[in-house]
Design an enzyme around this catalytic site. Structure first.
Site, PDB file in Angstrom:
ATOM      1  N   GLY A  43       0.777  -1.232   0.000  1.00 29.30           N
ATOM      2  CA  GLY A  43       0.000   0.000   0.000  1.00 29.30           C
ATOM      3  C   GLY A  43       0.804   1.275   0.000  1.00 29.30           C
ATOM      4  O   GLY A  43       0.339   2.308  -0.449  1.00 29.30           O
ATOM      5  N   ASP A  98       1.586   3.531   4.726  1.00 24.91           N
ATOM      6  CA  ASP A  98       0.418   4.125   4.084  1.00 24.91           C
ATOM      7  C   ASP A  98      -0.649   4.508   5.099  1.00 24.91           C
ATOM      8  O   ASP A  98      -1.179   5.613   5.062  1.00 24.91           O
ATOM      9  CB  ASP A  98      -0.163   3.210   3.002  1.00 24.91           C
ATOM     10  CG  ASP A  98      -0.469   1.799   3.488  1.00 24.91           C
ATOM     11  OD1 ASP A  98      -0.040   1.432   4.618  1.00 24.91           O
ATOM     12  OD2 ASP A  98      -1.116   1.048   2.757  1.00 24.91           O
ATOM     13  N   ASP A 101      -3.448   1.905  11.240  1.00 22.60           N
ATOM     14  CA  ASP A 101      -4.820   1.489  11.495  1.00 22.60           C
ATOM     15  C   ASP A 101      -4.869   0.788  12.865  1.00 22.60           C
ATOM     16  O   ASP A 101      -4.806   1.454  13.881  1.00 22.60           O
ATOM     17  CB  ASP A 101      -5.233   0.555  10.350  1.00 22.60           C
ATOM     18  CG  ASP A 101      -6.715   0.311  10.246  1.00 22.60           C
ATOM     19  OD1 ASP A 101      -7.430   0.444  11.245  1.00 22.60           O
ATOM     20  OD2 ASP A 101      -7.174  -0.060   9.148  1.00 22.60           O
ATOM     21  N   LYS A 129      -5.469   6.442  11.561  1.00 22.56           N
ATOM     22  CA  LYS A 129      -6.862   6.161  11.904  1.00 22.56           C
ATOM     23  C   LYS A 129      -6.925   5.704  13.361  1.00 22.56           C
ATOM     24  O   LYS A 129      -7.053   4.516  13.658  1.00 22.56           O
ATOM     25  CB  LYS A 129      -7.415   5.086  10.956  1.00 22.56           C
ATOM     26  CG  LYS A 129      -8.926   4.990  10.961  1.00 22.56           C
ATOM     27  CD  LYS A 129      -9.447   3.781  10.188  1.00 22.56           C
ATOM     28  CE  LYS A 129      -9.203   3.818   8.715  1.00 22.56           C
ATOM     29  NZ  LYS A 129      -9.878   2.679   8.016  1.00 22.56           N
ATOM     30  N   PHE A 152     -13.648   2.952   5.615  1.00 16.48           N
ATOM     31  CA  PHE A 152     -12.826   2.095   4.762  1.00 16.48           C
ATOM     32  C   PHE A 152     -12.364   2.905   3.557  1.00 16.48           C
ATOM     33  O   PHE A 152     -13.155   3.250   2.692  1.00 16.48           O
ATOM     34  CB  PHE A 152     -13.597   0.858   4.307  1.00 16.48           C
ATOM     35  CG  PHE A 152     -12.681  -0.196   3.767  1.00 16.48           C
ATOM     36  CD1 PHE A 152     -12.196  -0.118   2.473  1.00 16.48           C
ATOM     37  CD2 PHE A 152     -12.274  -1.247   4.565  1.00 16.48           C
ATOM     38  CE1 PHE A 152     -11.333  -1.074   1.970  1.00 16.48           C
ATOM     39  CE2 PHE A 152     -11.416  -2.214   4.080  1.00 16.48           C
ATOM     40  CZ  PHE A 152     -10.939  -2.126   2.781  1.00 16.48           C
ATOM     41  N   VAL A 153     -11.065   3.224   3.531  1.00 15.15           N
ATOM     42  CA  VAL A 153     -10.524   4.088   2.486  1.00 15.15           C
ATOM     43  C   VAL A 153      -9.674   3.303   1.493  1.00 15.15           C
ATOM     44  O   VAL A 153      -9.020   2.320   1.850  1.00 15.15           O
ATOM     45  CB  VAL A 153      -9.704   5.258   3.081  1.00 15.15           C
ATOM     46  CG1 VAL A 153     -10.611   6.221   3.835  1.00 15.15           C
ATOM     47  CG2 VAL A 153      -8.586   4.763   3.987  1.00 15.15           C
ATOM     48  N   ASP A 159      -5.905  -0.386  -0.907  1.00 17.48           N
ATOM     49  CA  ASP A 159      -6.729  -1.265  -1.728  1.00 17.48           C
ATOM     50  C   ASP A 159      -7.860  -1.913  -0.959  1.00 17.48           C
ATOM     51  O   ASP A 159      -7.919  -1.873   0.267  1.00 17.48           O
ATOM     52  CB  ASP A 159      -5.854  -2.388  -2.298  1.00 17.48           C
ATOM     53  CG  ASP A 159      -5.504  -3.429  -1.247  1.00 17.48           C
ATOM     54  OD1 ASP A 159      -5.809  -4.618  -1.469  1.00 17.48           O
ATOM     55  OD2 ASP A 159      -4.919  -3.081  -0.193  1.00 17.48           O
ATOM     56  N   ARG A 165      -6.015   0.661  -5.899  1.00 19.24           N
ATOM     57  CA  ARG A 165      -4.725   1.278  -5.568  1.00 19.24           C
ATOM     58  C   ARG A 165      -4.385   2.427  -6.505  1.00 19.24           C
ATOM     59  O   ARG A 165      -3.692   3.357  -6.122  1.00 19.24           O
ATOM     60  CB  ARG A 165      -3.593   0.245  -5.627  1.00 19.24           C
ATOM     61  CG  ARG A 165      -3.643  -0.821  -4.563  1.00 19.24           C
ATOM     62  CD  ARG A 165      -2.361  -1.672  -4.606  1.00 19.24           C
ATOM     63  NE  ARG A 165      -2.460  -2.885  -3.823  1.00 19.24           N
ATOM     64  CZ  ARG A 165      -2.252  -2.970  -2.518  1.00 19.24           C
ATOM     65  NH1 ARG A 165      -1.959  -1.890  -1.836  1.00 19.24           N
ATOM     66  NH2 ARG A 165      -2.343  -4.128  -1.898  1.00 19.24           N
TER      67      ARG A 165
END
Length: 180
Positions: A43, A98, A101, A129, A152-153, A159, A165
């Site tokens: 990512g 990236d 989370d 996040k 959800f990004v 992806d 992507r």
């Protein structure tokens, strides 16, 4: 906008501006230090290349490939698919990520790299996040592009099942796409 995107969270222009600011800050902070930027695949590829292109001093790059996701959920079990290709002992290391989370992958990466005895080790994440963070994760990135809500990004390297992507923006995926 792609039909499976609910809305755009960050535009291409917002991304370019913030990444430019981060690259300038990293250039100032690591001037004369010849850092190694370590990217966690896959990512990070877009963010990684933009940061490295914007870095104004000599640097080196390396990659790690970890796996902890199945579809849209973290499995909680981090696996190394590919490790580093060079010795980082005594070097200044910046992990480029990236998205920060749950923190499982980043904690694993940080602890693994710290065990290799770098001179310094910092984290630069494009997206943070915090609502999704596991309670036991205490890492704090020094460099953060954007703090985002728990949505959800996808896009700009992020992806869903290896798709999206290539989107030039960060978009929020429609729930029906990943709930089916």
């Amino acid at each position: 906008m792609h039909e499976q995107i609910d809305h755009i969270l960050l535009t291409q222009e917002q991304i370019q501006n913030r990444v430019g600011e981060l690259a300038a800050q990293l250039s100032r902070d690591y001037e004369g230090k010849n850092p190694i930027f370590v990217g966690v695949l896959k990512g990070v590829v877009m963010f990684f290349s933009d940061i490295v292109r914007g870095f104004t001093d000599p640097c080196q790059i390396d990659f790690m490939w970890l796996s902890s996701y199945a579809g849209c959920e973290s499995s909680g079990d981090v696996k190394v698919v590919q490790g580093l290709s060079q010795d980082i002992r005594g070097r200044h290391i910046v992990i480029l990520e990236d998205i920060f989370d749950t923190g499982n992958s980043l904690s694993y990466t940080y602890n693994y790299l710290q065990s290799l005895e770098p001179a310094s080790l910092e984290i630069c994440t494009f997206l943070d996040k915090p609502e999704r963070r596991n309670p036991g994760v205490t890492l704090k990135p020094k460099y953060v592009g954007y703090v985002i809500p728990n949505e959800f990004v996808v896009g700009y390297g992020l992806d869903y099942n290896e798709y999206f992507r290539n989107l030039p923006y960060i978009g929020v995926l429609k729930q029906e796409v990943y709930q089916n």
